[in-house]
Design a protein around this motif. Structure first.
Motif, PDB file in Angstrom:
ATOM      1  N   ARG A   1       3.434   7.169  -9.309  1.00 25.13           N
ATOM      2  CA  ARG A   1       2.786   8.288  -9.982  1.00 25.13           C
ATOM      3  C   ARG A   1       2.051   7.852 -11.256  1.00 25.13           C
ATOM      4  O   ARG A   1       1.138   8.532 -11.701  1.00 25.13           O
ATOM      5  N   SER A   2       2.446   6.742 -11.840  1.00 28.83           N
ATOM      6  CA  SER A   2       1.778   6.254 -13.049  1.00 28.83           C
ATOM      7  C   SER A   2       0.469   5.565 -12.668  1.00 28.83           C
ATOM      8  O   SER A   2       0.471   4.516 -12.016  1.00 28.83           O
ATOM      9  N   VAL A   3      -0.654   6.142 -13.067  1.00 25.44           N
ATOM     10  CA  VAL A   3      -1.962   5.602 -12.700  1.00 25.44           C
ATOM     11  C   VAL A   3      -2.184   4.227 -13.320  1.00 25.44           C
ATOM     12  O   VAL A   3      -2.697   3.308 -12.677  1.00 25.44           O
ATOM     13  N   LYS A   4      -1.781   4.051 -14.586  1.00 30.89           N
ATOM     14  CA  LYS A   4      -1.978   2.766 -15.264  1.00 30.89           C
ATOM     15  C   LYS A   4      -1.189   1.651 -14.588  1.00 30.89           C
ATOM     16  O   LYS A   4      -1.694   0.547 -14.371  1.00 30.89           O
ATOM     17  N   PHE A   5       0.068   1.951 -14.254  1.00 35.15           N
ATOM     18  CA  PHE A   5       0.905   0.940 -13.587  1.00 35.15           C
ATOM     19  C   PHE A   5       0.336   0.612 -12.212  1.00 35.15           C
ATOM     20  O   PHE A   5       0.290  -0.562 -11.815  1.00 35.15           O
ATOM     21  N   LYS A   6      -0.106   1.625 -11.506  1.00 37.76           N
ATOM     22  CA  LYS A   6      -0.671   1.436 -10.171  1.00 37.76           C
ATOM     23  C   LYS A   6      -1.911   0.551 -10.232  1.00 37.76           C
ATOM     24  O   LYS A   6      -2.065  -0.390  -9.442  1.00 37.76           O
ATOM     25  N   LYS A   7      -2.812   0.823 -11.192  1.00 32.18           N
ATOM     26  CA  LYS A   7      -4.032   0.024 -11.323  1.00 32.18           C
ATOM     27  C   LYS A   7      -3.724  -1.401 -11.749  1.00 32.18           C
ATOM     28  O   LYS A   7      -4.387  -2.356 -11.309  1.00 32.18           O
ATOM     29  N   SER A   8      -2.704  -1.566 -12.582  1.00 27.76           N
ATOM     30  CA  SER A   8      -2.324  -2.915 -13.032  1.00 27.76           C
ATOM     31  C   SER A   8      -1.825  -3.758 -11.864  1.00 27.76           C
ATOM     32  O   SER A   8      -2.211  -4.931 -11.715  1.00 27.76           O
ATOM     33  N   ILE A   9      -0.978  -3.165 -11.035  1.00 28.55           N
ATOM     34  CA  ILE A   9      -0.462  -3.896  -9.862  1.00 28.55           C
ATOM     35  C   ILE A   9      -1.585  -4.195  -8.888  1.00 28.55           C
ATOM     36  O   ILE A   9      -1.662  -5.308  -8.339  1.00 28.55           O
ATOM     37  N   GLN A  10      -2.475  -3.246  -8.657  1.00 27.67           N
ATOM     38  CA  GLN A  10      -3.607  -3.476  -7.754  1.00 27.67           C
ATOM     39  C   GLN A  10      -4.484  -4.614  -8.254  1.00 27.67           C
ATOM     40  O   GLN A  10      -4.888  -5.487  -7.482  1.00 27.67           O
ATOM     41  N   THR A  11      -4.780  -4.608  -9.548  1.00 24.94           N
ATOM     42  CA  THR A  11      -5.635  -5.656 -10.115  1.00 24.94           C
ATOM     43  C   THR A  11      -4.977  -7.022 -10.008  1.00 24.94           C
ATOM     44  O   THR A  11      -5.611  -8.006  -9.610  1.00 24.94           O
ATOM     45  N   ALA A  12      -3.680  -7.094 -10.353  1.00 23.99           N
ATOM     46  CA  ALA A  12      -2.965  -8.371 -10.303  1.00 23.99           C
ATOM     47  C   ALA A  12      -2.880  -8.913  -8.879  1.00 23.99           C
ATOM     48  O   ALA A  12      -3.035 -10.116  -8.643  1.00 23.99           O
ATOM     49  N   SER A  13      -2.646  -8.026  -7.910  1.00 22.96           N
ATOM     50  CA  SER A  13      -2.517  -8.472  -6.519  1.00 22.96           C
ATOM     51  C   SER A  13      -3.865  -8.828  -5.904  1.00 22.96           C
ATOM     52  O   SER A  13      -3.950  -9.636  -4.974  1.00 22.96           O
ATOM     53  N   TYR A  14      -4.944  -8.221  -6.433  1.00 23.23           N
ATOM     54  CA  TYR A  14      -6.281  -8.439  -5.869  1.00 23.23           C
ATOM     55  C   TYR A  14      -6.973  -9.667  -6.462  1.00 23.23           C
ATOM     56  O   TYR A  14      -7.914 -10.191  -5.881  1.00 23.23           O
ATOM     57  N   LEU A  15      -6.511 -10.148  -7.621  1.00 24.81           N
ATOM     58  CA  LEU A  15      -7.171 -11.260  -8.307  1.00 24.81           C
ATOM     59  C   LEU A  15      -7.338 -12.516  -7.441  1.00 24.81           C
ATOM     60  O   LEU A  15      -8.402 -13.143  -7.467  1.00 24.81           O
TER      61      LEU A  15
ATOM     62  N   ALA B   1       0.833  -1.212   0.000  1.00 25.31           N
ATOM     63  CA  ALA B   1       0.000   0.000   0.000  1.00 25.31           C
ATOM     64  C   ALA B   1       0.863   1.257   0.000  1.00 25.31           C
ATOM     65  O   ALA B   1       0.586   2.219  -0.738  1.00 25.31           O
ATOM     66  N   ILE B   2       1.926   1.275   0.803  1.00 28.48           N
ATOM     67  CA  ILE B   2       2.801   2.450   0.865  1.00 28.48           C
ATOM     68  C   ILE B   2       3.514   2.656  -0.465  1.00 28.48           C
ATOM     69  O   ILE B   2       3.617   3.785  -0.968  1.00 28.48           O
ATOM     70  N   LEU B   3       3.992   1.558  -1.067  1.00 22.58           N
ATOM     71  CA  LEU B   3       4.690   1.673  -2.352  1.00 22.58           C
ATOM     72  C   LEU B   3       3.735   2.113  -3.456  1.00 22.58           C
ATOM     73  O   LEU B   3       4.092   2.948  -4.304  1.00 22.58           O
TER      74      LEU B   3
ATOM     75  N   GLU C   1      -5.933  -6.882   1.552  1.00 26.90           N
ATOM     76  CA  GLU C   1      -5.613  -6.102   2.742  1.00 26.90           C
ATOM     77  C   GLU C   1      -4.922  -4.789   2.385  1.00 26.90           C
ATOM     78  O   GLU C   1      -5.053  -3.801   3.116  1.00 26.90           O
ATOM     79  N   ALA C   2      -4.201  -4.776   1.265  1.00 30.12           N
ATOM     80  CA  ALA C   2      -3.555  -3.530   0.842  1.00 30.12           C
ATOM     81  C   ALA C   2      -4.588  -2.453   0.543  1.00 30.12           C
ATOM     82  O   ALA C   2      -4.324  -1.257   0.751  1.00 30.12           O
ATOM     83  N   ILE C   3      -5.767  -2.852   0.065  1.00 28.28           N
ATOM     84  CA  ILE C   3      -6.825  -1.880  -0.222  1.00 28.28           C
ATOM     85  C   ILE C   3      -7.260  -1.167   1.055  1.00 28.28           C
ATOM     86  O   ILE C   3      -7.545   0.033   1.060  1.00 28.28           O
ATOM     87  N   LEU C   4      -7.309  -1.904   2.168  1.00 25.11           N
ATOM     88  CA  LEU C   4      -7.683  -1.293   3.446  1.00 25.11           C
ATOM     89  C   LEU C   4      -6.671  -0.221   3.848  1.00 25.11           C
ATOM     90  O   LEU C   4      -7.048   0.874   4.309  1.00 25.11           O
ATOM     91  N   TYR C   5      -5.400  -0.518   3.652  1.00 26.20           N
ATOM     92  CA  TYR C   5      -4.369   0.462   4.020  1.00 26.20           C
ATOM     93  C   TYR C   5      -4.337   1.629   3.034  1.00 26.20           C
ATOM     94  O   TYR C   5      -4.052   2.768   3.439  1.00 26.20           O
ATOM     95  N   LEU C   6      -4.633   1.368   1.766  1.00 25.78           N
ATOM     96  CA  LEU C   6      -4.713   2.467   0.796  1.00 25.78           C
ATOM     97  C   LEU C   6      -5.858   3.416   1.149  1.00 25.78           C
ATOM     98  O   LEU C   6      -5.733   4.638   0.989  1.00 25.78           O
ATOM     99  N   ALA C   7      -6.962   2.832   1.625  1.00 22.40           N
ATOM    100  CA  ALA C   7      -8.082   3.669   2.067  1.00 22.40           C
ATOM    101  C   ALA C   7      -7.681   4.521   3.276  1.00 22.40           C
ATOM    102  O   ALA C   7      -8.066   5.693   3.384  1.00 22.40           O
TER     103      ALA C   7
END
Length: 304
Positions: free
Chosen positions: A105-119, A98-100, A180-186
């Motif tokens: 700053r790249s929104v596309k890269f950030k969303k890609s990592i979030q999606t892959a980790s959340y799958l 979540a901290i990383l 769980e990273a989503i909780l910390y991002l929130a």
């Protein structure tokens, strides 16, 4: 009476929210608190034909039998170690991710990592376990193919008791990190942006802002998650263990919940299984309260 009037006033004001909460409340009443009545069989020699109330009362007979058995220390050690290793190694990963991600700053890269980790969150325990078995297959598994590519011999990891705990912990990290990273991002999103601006004006770099602003800002969430994780540490989910273990790894993989499954359901020893399950629940409650007290002492925050 003043408290009653106040409660009715709040209920009348928030009736729409209470209607939304009602299905959740009914779920817990029916499926969580309702079955507690069945714990009586832990103190009886339960007979399905005589029923719960008609069965003979034997007091702590089944508890004493379990504490005197040779399985008790092994089950306690296995359950505690699996829960402890999962807590120590899997708990920091979502925080770090979540901290990383917050620093990306790249929104596309950030969303890609979030999606892959959340799958993996969308996959059932059965599918996750089946994938682990396929990856670790001694003939067709990706891991062993990689080992053979570098000149190593293939290994049947799932029958080696020394590999069971690392495999279980890695599967927990893979499964839970994204969710769980989503909780910390929130929690990070809830930090006041003016604090970052003030830190930037004072000359703080990104690492210093992360250390002095982001981490303290999510600390209350971290403490709450730590308490909940500690409370569930002893209650290792039996589904994944049940799907991954085998008689060759019983000495390190057999935990309270799998033992309850075998004794209570497979062997129809319902009272003995209920006694073991109740003991597990009491230990989990004690650990939850202990973690709450430690959190209150160290950070001033707890569950209540």
């Amino acid at each position: 009476m003043a408290y009653v009037r106040k409660a009715f006033k709040h209920a009348s004001r928030d009736k729409q929210l209470l209607m939304i909460f009602l299905p959740c409340l009914l779920f817990y009443i029916i499926f969580r608190y309702g079955p507690l009545y069945g714990l009586i069989i832990a103190f009886k020699d339960y007979n399905v034909f005589q029923g719960i109330l008609g069965s003979e009362w034997v007091g702590f007979k089944h508890f004493i039998k379990f504490f005197d058995s040779r399985e008790f220390l092994q089950l306690f050690r296995n359950t505690f170690l699996l829960g402890f290793l999962s807590l120590v190694f899997s708990f920091p990963f979502p925080i770090l991710l979540a901290i990383l991600l917050n620093e990306v700053r790249s929104v596309k890269f950030k969303k890609s990592i979030q999606t892959a980790s959340y799958l993996p969150t969308f996959l059932s325990v059965v599918i996750i376990s089946s994938m682990m078995i396929d990856f670790l297959s001694p003939t067709q598994g990706l891991i062993n193919k990689g080992l053979m590519l570098f000149g190593f011999e293939s290994k049947y990891f799932l029958i080696d008791s020394g590999w069971f705990r690392p495999i279980y912990v890695l599967s927990e990290i893979w499964t839970n990190t994204g969710y769980e990273a989503i909780l910390y991002l929130a929690a990070i999103a809830g930090i006041n942006p003016t604090i970052y601006e003030a830190a930037r004006v004072d000359g703080a770099g990104r690492f210093r802002m992360m250390w002095n602003v982001t981490i303290p800002g999510i600390l209350p969430t971290v403490l709450i998650m730590f308490i909940l994780k500690t409370g569930s540490m002893i209650r290792v989910g039996y589904e994944k263990v049940l799907l991954l273990y085998n008689p060759m790894t019983y000495n390190v993989a057999d935990v309270f919940s799998t033992f309850v499954y075998r004794k209570g359901l497979l062997e129809s020893n319902y009272s003995y299984g209920a006694a073991v399950g109740m003991f597990e629940a009491v230990i989990a409650m004690v650990m939850l309260l202990f973690a709450h007290l430690i959190s209150k002492r160290l950070g001033g925050r707890g569950l209540w």
